[in-house]
Structures are given as C-alpha cells and as structure tokens.
Write an enzyme that holds these catalytic residues in place. Sequence first.
Site, PDB file in Angstrom:
ATOM      1  N   LYS A  67       0.818  -1.219   0.000  1.00  0.00           N
ATOM      2  CA  LYS A  67       0.000   0.000   0.000  1.00  0.00           C
ATOM      3  C   LYS A  67       0.847   1.263   0.000  1.00  0.00           C
ATOM      4  O   LYS A  67       2.012   1.262   0.387  1.00  0.00           O
ATOM      5  CB  LYS A  67      -1.003  -0.032   1.160  1.00  0.00           C
ATOM      6  CG  LYS A  67      -2.162  -0.998   0.845  1.00  0.00           C
ATOM      7  CD  LYS A  67      -3.280  -0.985   1.861  1.00  0.00           C
ATOM      8  CE  LYS A  67      -4.376  -1.956   1.390  1.00  0.00           C
ATOM      9  NZ  LYS A  67      -5.408  -2.187   2.406  1.00  0.00           N
ATOM     10  N   ARG A  79      -3.438 -10.187   4.662  1.00  0.00           N
ATOM     11  CA  ARG A  79      -3.882 -10.231   3.258  1.00  0.00           C
ATOM     12  C   ARG A  79      -2.752  -9.665   2.396  1.00  0.00           C
ATOM     13  O   ARG A  79      -2.415  -8.487   2.531  1.00  0.00           O
ATOM     14  CB  ARG A  79      -5.159  -9.389   3.129  1.00  0.00           C
ATOM     15  CG  ARG A  79      -5.773  -9.362   1.751  1.00  0.00           C
ATOM     16  CD  ARG A  79      -7.014  -8.479   1.742  1.00  0.00           C
ATOM     17  NE  ARG A  79      -7.615  -8.444   0.428  1.00  0.00           N
ATOM     18  CZ  ARG A  79      -7.218  -7.650  -0.556  1.00  0.00           C
ATOM     19  NH1 ARG A  79      -6.229  -6.811  -0.380  1.00  0.00           N
ATOM     20  NH2 ARG A  79      -7.816  -7.698  -1.727  1.00  0.00           N
TER      21      ARG A  79
HETATM   22  N1  HH2 Z   1      -7.488  -3.871   0.854  1.00  0.00           N
HETATM   23  C1  HH2 Z   1      -7.821  -3.860  -0.452  1.00  0.00           C
HETATM   24  C2  HH2 Z   1      -8.893  -4.626  -0.929  1.00  0.00           C
HETATM   25  N2  HH2 Z   1      -9.613  -5.402  -0.094  1.00  0.00           N
HETATM   26  N3  HH2 Z   1     -10.011  -6.242   2.078  1.00  0.00           N
HETATM   27  C3  HH2 Z   1      -9.707  -6.273   3.381  1.00  0.00           C
HETATM   28  N4  HH2 Z   1     -10.406  -7.037   4.217  1.00  0.00           N
HETATM   29  N5  HH2 Z   1      -8.662  -5.526   3.899  1.00  0.00           N
HETATM   30  C4  HH2 Z   1      -7.910  -4.717   3.108  1.00  0.00           C
HETATM   31  O1  HH2 Z   1      -7.004  -4.034   3.648  1.00  0.00           O
HETATM   32  C5  HH2 Z   1      -8.212  -4.646   1.715  1.00  0.00           C
HETATM   33  C6  HH2 Z   1      -9.289  -5.445   1.225  1.00  0.00           C
HETATM   34  C7  HH2 Z   1      -7.023  -3.025  -1.406  1.00  0.00           C
HETATM   35  O2  HH2 Z   1      -5.948  -3.720  -1.935  1.00  0.00           O
HETATM   36  P1  HH2 Z   1      -5.919  -4.501  -3.332  1.00  0.00           P
HETATM   37  O3  HH2 Z   1      -6.978  -5.547  -3.392  1.00  0.00           O
HETATM   38  O4  HH2 Z   1      -4.550  -5.016  -3.543  1.00  0.00           O
HETATM   39  O5  HH2 Z   1      -6.156  -3.418  -4.450  1.00  0.00           O
HETATM   40  P2  HH2 Z   1      -7.448  -2.942  -5.239  1.00  0.00           P
HETATM   41  O6  HH2 Z   1      -8.464  -2.533  -4.229  1.00  0.00           O
HETATM   42  O7  HH2 Z   1      -6.956  -1.807  -6.093  1.00  0.00           O
HETATM   43  O8  HH2 Z   1      -7.948  -4.093  -6.069  1.00  0.00           O
END
Ligand code: HH2
Length: 267
Positions: free
Chosen positions: A205, A245
Amino acid sequence: MACEVMGILNVTPDSFSDGGRFLDPERAVARGLEMAAEGARVIDVGGESSRPGAAPVEEAEELRRVLPVIEALAAELPAGVQISIDTVKPKVAEAALAAGARMLNDISARLWPLAAEAEVPWVAMHMRGTPRTMQDDPVYEDVCREVFGFLAARATEALAAGVPEVYLDPGIGFGKTTRHNLLLLRGLPDLVALGRPVLVGTSRKRFLGVLAPNPDGSAPPPPERLAASLATATWAAACGCALVRVHDVAPTVQAMAVVGSLEAGAA
Ligand code: HH2
C-alpha cells in the site's frame, strides 16, 4: 496460533498493484493455485478495485469476472484452502458463496446477514466514505477508539445474527492518512484484545512507499514494496493477528513461520 496468509487475487483491469495481470480466468486460476501451493490458507477473489478514487463496477461485469474463477478454484484447490469473495455487492456475494466461496470479505461492513445465511466467516472492515472519496482529508479525534469501537459493534450485531466467525479489519488505507495507518498498526494489540480474529491488509500500500522511500526520496512503486510489506505483516503477526492479506504469499509465509516459532511455548 501462527498467523495465516490470505493471498490476493484481483480479477480486475485496474487494481493498484496487480491490475490487468489476472483478468484472463485461466491466468487467475493458475495464480490462485500457485498461492495455495505457496502456503496461502485463503484465496481472496475480487472483481472490483477499491483503490483510492476507483470507480464502481457494474454488478453484471463483476459477476462475469469472479464467478468462473471461483468455480474453477473450488474444484481444484487442495483441502484446507478456502476461497473468500471480496465484494460489497449483495448479489455478487450470494452468487460467489453459491459457487464455492467459503468466506465473505466485506470492506463495507454491511453484508453480515448474507454471511449468517450461508454460515460462513465474515470479514468486517472499517472504511471512511467510499473508495472514490475516502482519501479526501480524513479526520478522526481518536482513530483507534473510533475504528475499534465501530468494529466491536459490528461484530456484536453479526454474531447475534448467527455469523459463525467475524474477522475484524482496521481497513489500512481506507480513509486514513499515513499517521492514521501507523496509529492503527501500533494499536493492533487493543484490537486483538477484543477477542475476535484480526485481519490486516497492508500489502504494497501507498503509505509504505512514504515510510520507506528510495534513497533519492522518491516512493518505490507497488511491486518494490515487498520488504516494507513484510515488516508490517510481521508486526501484525507479533501483535497476535490471525490473518494477513498479501500479494507476495511465499515470502510472507516464511516470515509468519518465523514469528510463529518465536511465540512463547513454540520452541
Ligand atoms: N485492501 C484492499 C482490498 N480489499 N479487504 C480487506 N479485508 N482488507 C484490506 O485491507 C483490503 C481489502 C485493497 O488492496 P488490493 O486488493 O490489492 O487493491 P485494489 O483494491 O486496487 O484491487
């Protein structure tokens, strides 16, 4: 109990780190199986980016992205590895659970009746506003008190409604400044003390690029934030969190094994 690893599988064109890499269902399934082989206990499938500023995706499009991947993974994953669905849409959650997902990852913290109905664990994440607006100057009087209080109240409601387990997630980067993220990470022992499993998502992040810049002061791009991601995952595990995660499963599994060995009574 050692901290387990949830592998991120974004079936999207625009996720902040792996956007576009796994839009093709075959590649997505292969990546899911690879993460399971690397030691992930949960594969978190998402069809809508929640990065700051992200635009919402139509329900039909989100279903089209995630369902074939969940169906194939449900048939192919080894026993002991579960699929979770990362969505805020009730219809997508229902269809994903019917297709074989066994956990509901809900960044809106609103969908617990569906988790109760399907008798699956529910992740309640804290977010301020929506992904489109959440980074517009978030303000808290006491970020830990407000976030942890919100999660405790949601957990009480969900457990009373029959959800079998509630994971509490402080929502790192969701309506939080770098300082808020640090305060929440520092406060993790207080969140763990609420008595429910805690999930933390810091992987790659933006705030990690701020905390750990290149020698010239520039922020490393997301794929170059592995060491910083491992530092926060290790911290979360040492604080007693149950699940991290992450994008980089193999190195995180290694780090979790070492933290597990350091825990009192493990040697
Ligand atoms: N962060 C993201 C998405 N889903 N779910 C939970 N429970 N906790 C988190 O911190 C979280 C999440 C954002 O990260 P990412 O999926 O890598 O990116 P994007 O939202 O751009 O797909």
